[in-house]
Design an enzyme around this catalytic site. Sequence first.
Site, mmCIF file in Angstrom:
data_model
loop_
_atom_site.group_PDB
_atom_site.id
_atom_site.type_symbol
_atom_site.label_atom_id
_atom_site.label_comp_id
_atom_site.label_asym_id
_atom_site.label_seq_id
_atom_site.Cartn_x
_atom_site.Cartn_y
_atom_site.Cartn_z
ATOM 1 N N CYS A 1 3.472 -8.213 3.173
ATOM 2 C CA CYS A 1 4.142 -7.945 4.367
ATOM 3 C C CYS A 1 3.436 -8.093 5.511
ATOM 4 C CB CYS A 1 5.479 -7.138 4.539
ATOM 5 S SG CYS A 1 6.074 -8.076 5.957
ATOM 6 N N CYS B 1 8.962 -14.040 6.341
ATOM 7 C CA CYS B 1 8.327 -12.869 6.781
ATOM 8 C C CYS B 1 9.431 -12.950 8.458
ATOM 9 C CB CYS B 1 7.146 -13.042 7.590
ATOM 10 S SG CYS B 1 6.318 -11.182 7.916
HETATM 11 C C1 LIG Z 1 6.178 -2.188 5.437
HETATM 12 C C2 LIG Z 1 6.453 -2.316 4.626
HETATM 13 C C3 LIG Z 1 7.506 -3.767 5.032
HETATM 14 C C4 LIG Z 1 7.547 -4.879 4.811
HETATM 15 N N1 LIG Z 1 8.668 -5.442 4.660
HETATM 16 C C5 LIG Z 1 8.817 -6.770 4.062
HETATM 17 C C6 LIG Z 1 10.048 -7.756 4.973
HETATM 18 O O1 LIG Z 1 10.253 -7.835 5.611
HETATM 19 N N2 LIG Z 1 10.358 -8.913 3.831
HETATM 20 C C7 LIG Z 1 9.615 -8.542 2.732
HETATM 21 O O2 LIG Z 1 9.897 -9.831 1.672
HETATM 22 N N3 LIG Z 1 8.883 -8.533 2.365
HETATM 23 C C8 LIG Z 1 8.353 -6.854 3.359
HETATM 24 N N4 LIG Z 1 7.039 -6.108 2.314
HETATM 25 C C9 LIG Z 1 6.812 -6.283 1.272
HETATM 26 C C10 LIG Z 1 7.593 -6.168 -0.280
HETATM 27 O O3 LIG Z 1 7.829 -5.000 -0.684
HETATM 28 C C11 LIG Z 1 6.713 -6.520 -1.161
HETATM 29 O O4 LIG Z 1 5.764 -7.546 -1.433
HETATM 30 C C12 LIG Z 1 7.245 -6.360 -2.762
HETATM 31 O O5 LIG Z 1 7.892 -4.848 -2.547
HETATM 32 C C13 LIG Z 1 5.985 -6.165 -3.786
HETATM 33 O O6 LIG Z 1 7.099 -6.730 -5.165
HETATM 34 P P1 LIG Z 1 6.036 -6.067 -6.744
HETATM 35 O O7 LIG Z 1 6.990 -6.018 -7.628
HETATM 36 O O8 LIG Z 1 4.472 -7.520 -6.669
HETATM 37 O O9 LIG Z 1 5.512 -4.739 -5.899
HETATM 38 P P2 LIG Z 1 6.429 -3.322 -5.570
HETATM 39 O O10 LIG Z 1 7.222 -4.113 -5.275
HETATM 40 O O11 LIG Z 1 5.402 -2.290 -5.298
HETATM 41 O O12 LIG Z 1 6.019 -2.632 -6.999
HETATM 42 C C14 LIG Z 1 5.259 -2.440 -8.195
HETATM 43 C C15 LIG Z 1 5.320 -1.358 -8.906
HETATM 44 O O13 LIG Z 1 4.727 -0.884 -10.456
HETATM 45 C C16 LIG Z 1 4.225 0.235 -10.072
HETATM 46 N N5 LIG Z 1 3.423 0.844 -10.725
HETATM 47 C C17 LIG Z 1 1.618 0.514 -10.126
HETATM 48 N N6 LIG Z 1 1.036 0.758 -10.525
HETATM 49 C C18 LIG Z 1 1.353 0.704 -12.150
HETATM 50 C C19 LIG Z 1 0.495 1.005 -13.749
HETATM 51 N N7 LIG Z 1 -0.749 1.257 -13.197
HETATM 52 N N8 LIG Z 1 1.801 1.316 -14.672
HETATM 53 C C20 LIG Z 1 2.980 0.650 -14.413
HETATM 54 N N9 LIG Z 1 3.409 0.221 -13.710
HETATM 55 C C21 LIG Z 1 2.875 0.589 -12.295
HETATM 56 C C22 LIG Z 1 4.934 1.382 -9.076
HETATM 57 O O14 LIG Z 1 5.059 2.277 -9.216
HETATM 58 C C23 LIG Z 1 6.183 -0.146 -8.514
HETATM 59 O O15 LIG Z 1 7.084 0.158 -8.629
HETATM 60 C C24 LIG Z 1 6.811 -5.367 2.472
HETATM 61 C C25 LIG Z 1 6.455 -4.035 2.627
HETATM 62 C C26 LIG Z 1 6.096 -2.527 3.525
HETATM 63 C C27 LIG Z 1 5.814 -2.055 2.565
#
Ligand SMILES: Cc1cc2nc3c(=O)[nH]c(=O)nc-3n(C[C@H](O)[C@H](O)[C@H](O)COP(=O)(O)OP(=O)(O)OC[C@H]3O[C@@H](n4cnc5c(N)ncnc54)[C@H](O)[C@@H]3O)c2cc1C
Length: 441
Positions: free
Chosen positions: A190, A371
Amino acid sequence: MNAARSTAFQSRRFLAQVVGSNKGQDQPKASSYKVVVVGGGAGGLSVASTLSETLGNNAVAVIDPSDVHYYQPLWTFVGAGLKTFDESKMPMSEVMPEKAQWIKNSVASFSPNKNTVTLANGDSISYDYLVVAAGIQVNWGKIKNLPQTLGKNGVTSNYAADSVEKTNEFVKAFKGGNALFTMPSTPIKCAGAPQKAMYLAEEQWRKAGIRDKTNINYFTGLGKIFAIDKYGNELLKICKARNLNINYFTDLTEIKPDTKEAVFNIIGGDKKGSQLTLPYDFLHVVPPMSSPDFIKSSELANADGWVDVNKDTLRHNKFSNVYSLGDCSSLPTSKTAAAITAQSAVLKHNLLNDINGEGKEPSKYDGYTSCPLITGSETLILAEFSGYTGKPQETFPFDQSKESYLTYLLTKELIPEIYWKSMIKGTWDGPAKYRKLFGSA
Ligand SMILES: Cc1cc2nc3c(=O)[nH]c(=O)nc-3n(C[C@H](O)[C@H](O)[C@H](O)COP(=O)(O)OP(=O)(O)OC[C@H]3O[C@@H](n4cnc5c(N)ncnc54)[C@H](O)[C@@H]3O)c2cc1C
Protein backbone atom coordinates in the site's frame (compact mmCIF):
# COMPACT_ATOMS: atom_id res chain seq x y z
CA MET A 1 -24.06 -34.85 30.76
CA ASN A 2 -26.26 -37.90 30.16
CA ALA A 3 -24.71 -41.10 28.83
CA ALA A 4 -25.89 -40.66 25.21
CA ARG A 5 -24.62 -37.03 24.97
CA SER A 6 -21.36 -38.02 26.65
CA THR A 7 -20.78 -40.80 24.12
CA ALA A 8 -21.59 -38.46 21.21
CA PHE A 9 -19.20 -35.84 22.60
CA GLN A 10 -16.40 -38.39 23.06
CA SER A 11 -16.83 -39.86 19.59
CA ARG A 12 -16.72 -36.34 18.04
CA ARG A 13 -13.53 -35.65 19.96
CA PHE A 14 -12.06 -38.99 18.86
CA LEU A 15 -13.01 -38.26 15.25
CA ALA A 16 -11.42 -34.84 15.44
CA GLN A 17 -8.21 -36.40 16.72
CA VAL A 18 -8.12 -38.95 13.94
CA VAL A 19 -8.88 -36.68 10.98
CA GLY A 20 -7.38 -33.52 12.42
CA SER A 21 -9.07 -30.15 12.44
CA ASN A 22 -8.17 -26.67 11.26
CA LYS A 23 -8.98 -25.28 14.72
CA GLY A 24 -6.15 -26.97 16.56
CA GLN A 25 -2.48 -27.15 15.89
CA ASP A 26 -1.99 -30.23 18.08
CA GLN A 27 -4.00 -32.46 15.77
CA PRO A 28 -2.16 -35.08 13.71
CA LYS A 29 -1.37 -33.72 10.25
CA ALA A 30 -0.75 -35.46 6.98
CA SER A 31 2.55 -34.85 5.26
CA SER A 32 1.16 -34.72 1.72
CA TYR A 33 -1.57 -32.56 0.13
CA LYS A 34 -3.02 -31.86 -3.27
CA VAL A 35 -2.42 -28.14 -2.73
CA VAL A 36 -0.20 -26.47 -0.16
CA VAL A 37 -0.75 -22.74 0.41
CA VAL A 38 2.09 -20.88 2.13
CA GLY A 39 0.63 -17.96 4.11
CA GLY A 40 -2.84 -17.48 5.57
CA GLY A 41 -3.09 -13.76 4.84
CA ALA A 42 -5.34 -11.95 2.38
CA GLY A 43 -4.05 -13.87 -0.65
CA GLY A 44 -3.59 -17.29 0.94
CA LEU A 45 -7.06 -17.49 2.48
CA SER A 46 -8.91 -16.16 -0.57
CA VAL A 47 -7.35 -18.97 -2.63
CA ALA A 48 -7.46 -21.74 0.01
CA SER A 49 -11.16 -21.16 0.74
CA THR A 50 -12.29 -21.86 -2.81
CA LEU A 51 -9.81 -24.66 -3.43
CA SER A 52 -10.70 -26.52 -0.24
CA GLU A 53 -14.44 -26.19 -0.98
CA THR A 54 -13.87 -27.52 -4.49
CA LEU A 55 -11.37 -30.27 -3.68
CA GLY A 56 -12.94 -31.42 -0.39
CA ASN A 57 -11.73 -32.16 3.12
CA ASN A 58 -7.99 -32.14 3.74
CA ALA A 59 -6.89 -31.81 0.12
CA VAL A 60 -5.57 -28.32 0.92
CA ALA A 61 -3.15 -27.30 3.67
CA VAL A 62 -2.45 -23.71 4.71
CA ILE A 63 0.90 -23.20 6.43
CA ASP A 64 1.08 -20.09 8.63
CA PRO A 65 2.68 -19.63 12.07
CA SER A 66 0.52 -16.69 13.13
CA ASP A 67 -2.24 -17.01 15.76
CA VAL A 68 -3.88 -13.90 14.37
CA HIS A 69 -5.08 -12.82 10.93
CA TYR A 70 -5.00 -9.04 10.38
CA TYR A 71 -7.00 -6.90 8.00
CA GLN A 72 -4.09 -4.49 7.61
CA PRO A 73 -5.87 -1.84 5.49
CA LEU A 74 -7.80 -0.90 8.63
CA TRP A 75 -4.57 0.16 10.37
CA THR A 76 -4.65 3.60 8.72
CA PHE A 77 -8.02 4.17 10.43
CA VAL A 78 -6.73 2.67 13.70
CA GLY A 79 -3.72 5.04 13.66
CA ALA A 80 -6.16 7.95 13.40
CA GLY A 81 -8.48 6.68 16.15
CA LEU A 82 -11.29 6.10 13.62
CA LYS A 83 -11.43 2.31 14.16
CA THR A 84 -10.26 0.10 17.00
CA PHE A 85 -7.32 -2.28 16.67
CA ASP A 86 -9.61 -5.17 17.63
CA GLU A 87 -11.69 -4.55 14.52
CA SER A 88 -8.63 -5.30 12.39
CA LYS A 89 -7.96 -8.81 13.69
CA MET A 90 -9.44 -12.28 14.01
CA PRO A 91 -8.00 -15.48 15.50
CA MET A 92 -6.45 -17.48 12.65
CA SER A 93 -8.42 -20.52 13.80
CA GLU A 94 -11.68 -18.68 13.04
CA VAL A 95 -10.82 -17.52 9.54
CA MET A 96 -9.17 -20.74 8.38
CA PRO A 97 -11.36 -22.51 5.77
CA GLU A 98 -13.34 -25.38 7.35
CA LYS A 99 -12.14 -28.00 4.90
CA ALA A 100 -8.47 -26.99 4.83
CA GLN A 101 -5.79 -28.18 7.22
CA TRP A 102 -3.99 -25.43 9.10
CA ILE A 103 -0.35 -26.29 9.72
CA LYS A 104 0.69 -23.80 12.36
CA ASN A 105 4.34 -23.44 11.49
CA SER A 106 6.68 -21.42 9.28
CA VAL A 107 8.03 -22.56 5.96
CA ALA A 108 11.82 -22.43 6.21
CA SER A 109 12.72 -23.56 2.68
CA PHE A 110 11.38 -24.83 -0.64
CA SER A 111 12.50 -27.84 -2.71
CA PRO A 112 10.48 -27.31 -5.89
CA ASN A 113 12.27 -30.12 -7.74
CA LYS A 114 11.02 -32.56 -5.08
CA ASN A 115 7.61 -30.84 -4.62
CA THR A 116 8.23 -30.33 -0.92
CA VAL A 117 8.54 -27.52 1.60
CA THR A 118 10.46 -27.81 4.86
CA LEU A 119 9.04 -26.31 8.02
CA ALA A 120 10.92 -24.51 10.77
CA ASN A 121 10.56 -27.66 12.93
CA GLY A 122 12.27 -29.72 10.21
CA ASP A 123 9.11 -31.51 8.99
CA SER A 124 8.73 -31.94 5.27
CA ILE A 125 5.36 -31.42 3.55
CA SER A 126 4.82 -32.54 -0.02
CA TYR A 127 2.36 -31.21 -2.56
CA ASP A 128 1.05 -31.66 -6.07
CA TYR A 129 0.54 -27.89 -6.39
CA LEU A 130 2.02 -25.03 -4.38
CA VAL A 131 0.65 -21.51 -3.88
CA VAL A 132 3.03 -19.00 -2.29
CA ALA A 133 1.32 -16.06 -0.54
CA ALA A 134 3.66 -15.18 2.32
CA GLY A 135 3.40 -11.38 2.08
CA ILE A 136 6.19 -8.82 2.20
CA GLN A 137 8.96 -8.51 4.80
CA VAL A 138 9.16 -5.22 6.70
CA ASN A 139 12.85 -4.59 7.40
CA TRP A 140 12.66 -2.66 10.69
CA GLY A 141 16.34 -3.29 11.39
CA LYS A 142 17.46 -1.49 8.23
CA ILE A 143 16.89 1.86 9.96
CA LYS A 144 19.47 2.33 12.68
CA ASN A 145 17.88 2.44 16.16
CA LEU A 146 14.32 1.98 14.87
CA PRO A 147 13.55 -1.37 16.59
CA GLN A 148 14.39 0.01 20.05
CA THR A 149 12.81 3.44 19.40
CA LEU A 150 9.49 2.36 17.88
CA GLY A 151 6.51 3.15 20.09
CA LYS A 152 8.48 5.56 22.28
CA ASN A 153 8.92 9.34 22.44
CA GLY A 154 6.86 10.21 19.38
CA VAL A 155 8.26 7.49 17.04
CA THR A 156 5.55 5.31 15.56
CA SER A 157 4.37 3.35 12.52
CA ASN A 158 0.99 2.20 11.19
CA TYR A 159 2.84 -0.76 9.63
CA ALA A 160 3.15 -2.88 12.81
CA ALA A 161 0.45 -4.49 14.93
CA ASP A 162 2.23 -3.42 18.11
CA SER A 163 2.77 0.24 17.19
CA VAL A 164 -0.32 1.22 15.19
CA GLU A 165 -2.26 2.30 18.30
CA LYS A 166 0.73 4.44 19.34
CA THR A 167 0.19 6.61 16.26
CA ASN A 168 -3.14 7.84 17.57
CA GLU A 169 -1.73 8.20 21.11
CA PHE A 170 1.24 10.31 19.92
CA VAL A 171 -0.88 12.41 17.53
CA LYS A 172 -3.18 13.30 20.43
CA ALA A 173 -0.28 14.04 22.81
CA PHE A 174 1.53 16.24 20.25
CA LYS A 175 1.79 19.88 21.26
CA GLY A 176 3.33 21.26 18.06
CA GLY A 177 6.84 21.21 16.59
CA ASN A 178 8.35 19.13 13.78
CA ALA A 179 6.29 16.24 12.45
CA LEU A 180 8.01 13.95 9.92
CA PHE A 181 6.42 11.20 7.83
CA THR A 182 8.59 8.82 5.80
CA MET A 183 8.22 6.49 2.84
CA PRO A 184 11.14 4.31 1.64
CA SER A 185 12.44 3.92 -1.91
CA THR A 186 11.80 0.14 -1.95
CA PRO A 187 8.52 -1.46 -3.05
CA ILE A 188 6.12 -1.52 -0.09
CA LYS A 189 2.59 -2.72 0.62
CA CYS A 190 0.00 0.00 0.00
CA ALA A 191 2.23 2.76 -1.32
CA GLY A 192 -0.41 5.35 -0.31
CA ALA A 193 -0.50 4.47 3.39
CA PRO A 194 2.59 6.53 4.41
CA GLN A 195 0.93 9.75 3.23
CA LYS A 196 -2.55 8.81 4.48
CA ALA A 197 -1.08 8.87 8.02
CA MET A 198 0.04 12.46 7.38
CA TYR A 199 -3.29 13.75 6.09
CA LEU A 200 -5.15 12.28 9.07
CA ALA A 201 -2.66 13.63 11.63
CA GLU A 202 -2.65 17.10 10.04
CA GLU A 203 -6.44 17.24 10.26
CA GLN A 204 -6.34 16.33 13.95
CA TRP A 205 -3.71 18.97 14.71
CA ARG A 206 -5.71 21.58 12.79
CA LYS A 207 -8.83 20.72 14.77
CA ALA A 208 -6.82 20.84 18.02
CA GLY A 209 -5.72 24.41 17.18
CA ILE A 210 -1.97 23.64 17.06
CA ARG A 211 -1.47 23.64 13.31
CA ASP A 212 0.27 27.03 13.24
CA LYS A 213 2.86 25.67 15.71
CA THR A 214 3.49 22.58 13.56
CA ASN A 215 5.83 21.97 10.59
CA ILE A 216 4.86 18.93 8.58
CA ASN A 217 7.32 17.27 6.22
CA TYR A 218 6.83 14.17 4.07
CA PHE A 219 10.00 12.38 2.97
CA THR A 220 9.72 9.91 0.13
CA GLY A 221 12.51 7.88 -1.43
CA LEU A 222 10.71 8.18 -4.76
CA GLY A 223 10.54 11.07 -7.24
CA LYS A 224 6.73 11.35 -7.23
CA ILE A 225 4.05 11.59 -4.59
CA PHE A 226 2.00 8.83 -6.28
CA ALA A 227 2.75 6.62 -9.27
CA ILE A 228 -0.33 7.60 -11.30
CA ASP A 229 -0.43 11.31 -12.19
CA LYS A 230 -4.22 11.54 -12.31
CA TYR A 231 -4.27 11.01 -8.53
CA GLY A 232 -0.80 12.40 -7.79
CA ASN A 233 -1.71 15.81 -9.21
CA GLU A 234 -4.75 16.07 -6.93
CA LEU A 235 -2.66 15.00 -3.94
CA LEU A 236 -0.10 17.71 -4.71
CA LYS A 237 -2.89 20.31 -4.70
CA ILE A 238 -4.04 19.04 -1.30
CA CYS A 239 -0.48 19.18 0.08
CA LYS A 240 -0.07 22.76 -1.17
CA ALA A 241 -3.41 23.89 0.26
CA ARG A 242 -2.64 22.28 3.62
CA ASN A 243 1.01 23.41 3.76
CA LEU A 244 2.49 19.91 3.73
CA ASN A 245 6.09 19.93 2.46
CA ILE A 246 7.06 17.11 0.13
CA ASN A 247 10.71 16.05 -0.04
CA TYR A 248 11.66 13.63 -2.84
CA PHE A 249 14.52 11.11 -3.11
CA THR A 250 15.07 11.02 0.65
CA ASP A 251 15.45 7.71 2.50
CA LEU A 252 15.34 7.57 6.31
CA THR A 253 18.46 5.72 7.45
CA GLU A 254 18.88 6.44 11.18
CA ILE A 255 17.02 7.71 14.24
CA LYS A 256 18.97 9.41 17.02
CA PRO A 257 16.68 8.98 20.01
CA ASP A 258 18.86 10.94 22.46
CA THR A 259 18.74 14.14 20.39
CA LYS A 260 15.40 13.28 18.70
CA GLU A 261 16.86 13.60 15.21
CA ALA A 262 16.15 11.72 11.97
CA VAL A 263 18.91 11.15 9.41
CA PHE A 264 18.11 10.85 5.70
CA ASN A 265 20.23 9.74 2.74
CA ILE A 266 19.57 11.86 -0.32
CA ILE A 267 19.40 9.41 -3.21
CA GLY A 268 18.50 11.64 -6.16
CA GLY A 269 18.46 15.22 -7.42
CA ASP A 270 21.16 17.93 -7.01
CA LYS A 271 22.20 16.85 -3.52
CA LYS A 272 22.42 13.13 -4.32
CA GLY A 273 24.92 11.36 -2.08
CA SER A 274 24.58 13.81 0.84
CA GLN A 275 22.75 13.44 4.16
CA LEU A 276 20.13 15.50 5.92
CA THR A 277 19.61 15.52 9.70
CA LEU A 278 16.42 17.00 11.11
CA PRO A 279 14.92 17.28 14.60
CA TYR A 280 11.56 15.64 15.17
CA ASP A 281 8.83 15.82 17.79
CA PHE A 282 6.65 13.29 15.98
CA LEU A 283 8.00 10.69 13.52
CA HIS A 284 5.86 8.27 11.52
CA VAL A 285 8.16 5.67 9.95
CA VAL A 286 7.56 3.30 7.06
CA PRO A 287 10.66 1.10 6.83
CA PRO A 288 12.16 -0.44 3.69
CA MET A 289 10.56 -3.72 2.65
CA SER A 290 11.60 -6.73 0.58
CA SER A 291 10.62 -10.23 -0.32
CA PRO A 292 10.81 -12.51 2.76
CA ASP A 293 14.32 -13.96 3.29
CA PHE A 294 13.16 -17.58 2.98
CA ILE A 295 11.78 -16.81 -0.48
CA LYS A 296 14.75 -14.67 -1.54
CA SER A 297 17.15 -17.53 -0.86
CA SER A 298 15.03 -20.13 -2.69
CA GLU A 299 14.91 -21.39 -6.25
CA LEU A 300 11.48 -19.79 -6.58
CA ALA A 301 12.91 -16.25 -6.49
CA ASN A 302 13.70 -13.94 -9.38
CA ALA A 303 16.80 -11.70 -9.30
CA ASP A 304 14.99 -9.21 -7.02
CA GLY A 305 13.88 -11.91 -4.59
CA TRP A 306 10.15 -12.08 -5.47
CA VAL A 307 8.40 -15.33 -6.45
CA ASP A 308 9.04 -15.42 -10.17
CA VAL A 309 5.62 -15.75 -11.82
CA ASN A 310 4.16 -14.99 -15.22
CA LYS A 311 2.42 -11.62 -14.95
CA ASP A 312 -0.67 -12.83 -16.82
CA THR A 313 -1.26 -16.36 -15.49
CA LEU A 314 0.45 -16.13 -12.04
CA ARG A 315 2.13 -19.46 -12.77
CA HIS A 316 5.81 -19.81 -11.85
CA ASN A 317 8.14 -19.22 -14.75
CA LYS A 318 10.22 -22.35 -14.05
CA PHE A 319 8.10 -24.68 -11.90
CA SER A 320 4.74 -25.23 -13.60
CA ASN A 321 2.95 -26.59 -10.50
CA VAL A 322 3.78 -23.46 -8.47
CA TYR A 323 1.71 -20.26 -8.35
CA SER A 324 2.01 -17.06 -6.35
CA LEU A 325 -0.08 -13.97 -5.63
CA GLY A 326 -0.03 -10.92 -3.41
CA ASP A 327 2.85 -9.01 -1.90
CA CYS A 328 5.56 -11.71 -2.25
CA SER A 329 4.92 -12.26 -5.96
CA SER A 330 6.88 -10.66 -8.80
CA LEU A 331 3.66 -9.26 -10.33
CA PRO A 332 4.65 -5.76 -11.48
CA THR A 333 1.77 -3.89 -9.91
CA SER A 334 1.14 -2.04 -6.68
CA LYS A 335 1.04 -4.42 -3.67
CA THR A 336 -2.44 -4.21 -2.13
CA ALA A 337 -5.25 -6.43 -0.87
CA ALA A 338 -7.37 -4.88 -3.63
CA ALA A 339 -4.98 -6.24 -6.25
CA ILE A 340 -5.34 -9.69 -4.68
CA THR A 341 -9.11 -9.69 -5.30
CA ALA A 342 -8.41 -9.80 -9.04
CA GLN A 343 -5.29 -11.98 -8.77
CA SER A 344 -6.96 -14.72 -6.72
CA ALA A 345 -9.75 -15.21 -9.29
CA VAL A 346 -7.15 -15.67 -12.04
CA LEU A 347 -4.99 -17.99 -9.97
CA LYS A 348 -7.91 -20.21 -8.92
CA HIS A 349 -9.18 -20.50 -12.48
CA ASN A 350 -5.76 -21.50 -13.80
CA LEU A 351 -4.86 -23.84 -10.96
CA LEU A 352 -8.22 -25.67 -11.05
CA ASN A 353 -7.83 -25.89 -14.81
CA ASP A 354 -4.51 -27.71 -14.24
CA ILE A 355 -6.01 -30.01 -11.62
CA ASN A 356 -9.14 -30.87 -13.59
CA GLY A 357 -7.29 -31.13 -16.90
CA GLU A 358 -10.18 -29.46 -18.70
CA GLY A 359 -7.92 -27.48 -21.00
CA LYS A 360 -9.90 -24.26 -20.57
CA GLU A 361 -8.49 -21.00 -21.88
CA PRO A 362 -6.18 -19.57 -19.16
CA SER A 363 -7.45 -16.57 -17.27
CA LYS A 364 -5.22 -13.45 -17.36
CA TYR A 365 -4.56 -10.81 -14.72
CA ASP A 366 -4.63 -7.24 -16.04
CA GLY A 367 -2.62 -5.58 -13.22
CA TYR A 368 -5.71 -4.14 -11.45
CA THR A 369 -4.94 -2.53 -8.10
CA SER A 370 -6.44 0.15 -5.93
CA CYS A 371 -5.37 2.56 -3.23
CA PRO A 372 -7.95 4.39 -1.14
CA LEU A 373 -6.08 7.63 -0.38
CA ILE A 374 -7.71 8.79 2.82
CA THR A 375 -7.21 12.56 2.95
CA GLY A 376 -9.26 13.31 6.08
CA SER A 377 -11.80 11.83 8.47
CA GLU A 378 -14.53 12.31 5.84
CA THR A 379 -12.68 12.41 2.53
CA LEU A 380 -10.92 10.00 0.24
CA ILE A 381 -9.51 9.79 -3.29
CA LEU A 382 -10.13 6.27 -4.58
CA ALA A 383 -7.24 5.48 -6.93
CA GLU A 384 -8.00 2.43 -9.07
CA PHE A 385 -5.68 1.57 -11.92
CA SER A 386 -3.74 -1.11 -13.73
CA GLY A 387 -0.15 -1.32 -12.58
CA TYR A 388 0.61 -2.83 -16.00
CA THR A 389 -0.63 0.04 -18.15
CA GLY A 390 -0.61 2.91 -15.63
CA LYS A 391 -4.16 3.71 -16.76
CA PRO A 392 -7.04 4.35 -14.33
CA GLN A 393 -9.59 1.51 -13.98
CA GLU A 394 -12.27 3.25 -11.96
CA THR A 395 -15.40 1.47 -10.75
CA PHE A 396 -17.76 4.40 -10.28
CA PRO A 397 -19.23 6.67 -12.95
CA PHE A 398 -17.65 9.81 -11.46
CA ASP A 399 -14.12 11.23 -11.35
CA GLN A 400 -12.49 9.27 -8.50
CA SER A 401 -9.49 11.60 -8.36
CA LYS A 402 -11.69 14.12 -6.51
CA GLU A 403 -12.12 13.82 -2.75
CA SER A 404 -15.35 11.99 -1.92
CA TYR A 405 -17.34 11.14 1.20
CA LEU A 406 -19.02 8.20 -0.55
CA THR A 407 -15.75 6.39 -1.28
CA TYR A 408 -14.56 7.25 2.24
CA LEU A 409 -17.59 5.49 3.75
CA LEU A 410 -17.19 2.59 1.35
CA THR A 411 -13.56 2.09 2.41
CA LYS A 412 -14.20 2.51 6.12
CA GLU A 413 -17.43 0.53 6.49
CA LEU A 414 -18.30 -1.62 3.47
CA ILE A 415 -14.95 -2.94 2.24
CA PRO A 416 -13.96 -4.39 5.66
CA GLU A 417 -17.29 -6.28 5.66
CA ILE A 418 -16.59 -7.57 2.17
CA TYR A 419 -13.12 -8.61 3.31
CA TRP A 420 -14.25 -10.66 6.32
CA LYS A 421 -17.45 -12.07 4.85
CA SER A 422 -16.49 -12.62 1.22
CA MET A 423 -12.89 -11.98 0.17
CA ILE A 424 -11.17 -14.38 2.55
CA LYS A 425 -14.02 -16.85 1.99
CA GLY A 426 -13.05 -16.89 -1.68
CA THR A 427 -16.25 -15.36 -3.02
CA TRP A 428 -15.15 -11.80 -3.86
CA ASP A 429 -13.43 -11.32 -7.21
CA GLY A 430 -13.05 -7.56 -7.02
CA PRO A 431 -15.08 -4.77 -8.58
CA ALA A 432 -14.65 -5.63 -12.30
CA LYS A 433 -18.30 -6.64 -12.67
CA TYR A 434 -19.43 -3.35 -11.11
CA ARG A 435 -17.26 -1.43 -13.58
CA LYS A 436 -19.27 -3.12 -16.32
CA LEU A 437 -22.57 -2.49 -14.50
CA PHE A 438 -21.82 1.23 -14.07
CA GLY A 439 -20.57 1.43 -17.62
CA SER A 440 -17.14 2.60 -16.42
CA ALA A 441 -15.19 -0.36 -17.92
C1 LIG B 1 -0.84 0.29 7.13
C2 LIG B 1 -1.33 -0.50 5.95
C3 LIG B 1 -2.35 0.01 5.17
C4 LIG B 1 -2.80 -0.70 4.06
N1 LIG B 1 -3.84 -0.19 3.34
C5 LIG B 1 -4.35 -0.88 2.31
C6 LIG B 1 -5.52 -0.42 1.63
O1 LIG B 1 -6.07 0.61 1.96
N2 LIG B 1 -6.00 -1.16 0.59
C7 LIG B 1 -5.40 -2.34 0.21
O2 LIG B 1 -5.89 -2.98 -0.71
N3 LIG B 1 -4.29 -2.81 0.84
C8 LIG B 1 -3.75 -2.12 1.88
N4 LIG B 1 -2.67 -2.61 2.57
C9 LIG B 1 -1.90 -3.73 1.99
C10 LIG B 1 -2.49 -5.11 2.25
O3 LIG B 1 -2.72 -5.30 3.63
C11 LIG B 1 -1.53 -6.17 1.72
O4 LIG B 1 -1.21 -5.87 0.37
C12 LIG B 1 -2.15 -7.56 1.78
O5 LIG B 1 -2.42 -7.93 3.11
C13 LIG B 1 -1.22 -8.57 1.14
O6 LIG B 1 -1.72 -9.86 1.27
P1 LIG B 1 -0.72 -11.12 1.27
O7 LIG B 1 -1.58 -12.32 1.40
O8 LIG B 1 0.21 -11.01 0.13
O9 LIG B 1 0.15 -10.90 2.59
P2 LIG B 1 -0.36 -10.82 4.16
O10 LIG B 1 -1.81 -10.48 4.15
O11 LIG B 1 0.60 -9.90 4.76
O12 LIG B 1 -0.21 -12.30 4.63
C14 LIG B 1 1.02 -13.00 4.62
C15 LIG B 1 0.87 -14.20 5.55
O13 LIG B 1 2.02 -15.04 5.37
C16 LIG B 1 2.41 -15.53 6.63
N5 LIG B 1 3.83 -15.90 6.57
C17 LIG B 1 4.90 -15.08 6.59
N6 LIG B 1 6.03 -15.80 6.56
C18 LIG B 1 5.66 -17.11 6.51
C19 LIG B 1 6.38 -18.33 6.47
N7 LIG B 1 7.72 -18.37 6.50
N8 LIG B 1 5.68 -19.49 6.43
C20 LIG B 1 4.32 -19.48 6.40
N9 LIG B 1 3.59 -18.34 6.45
C21 LIG B 1 4.26 -17.18 6.50
C22 LIG B 1 2.12 -14.38 7.58
O14 LIG B 1 1.99 -14.84 8.92
C23 LIG B 1 0.81 -13.83 7.02
O15 LIG B 1 -0.32 -14.41 7.65
C24 LIG B 1 -2.20 -1.94 3.70
C25 LIG B 1 -1.19 -2.47 4.51
C26 LIG B 1 -0.76 -1.76 5.61
C27 LIG B 1 0.32 -2.35 6.50
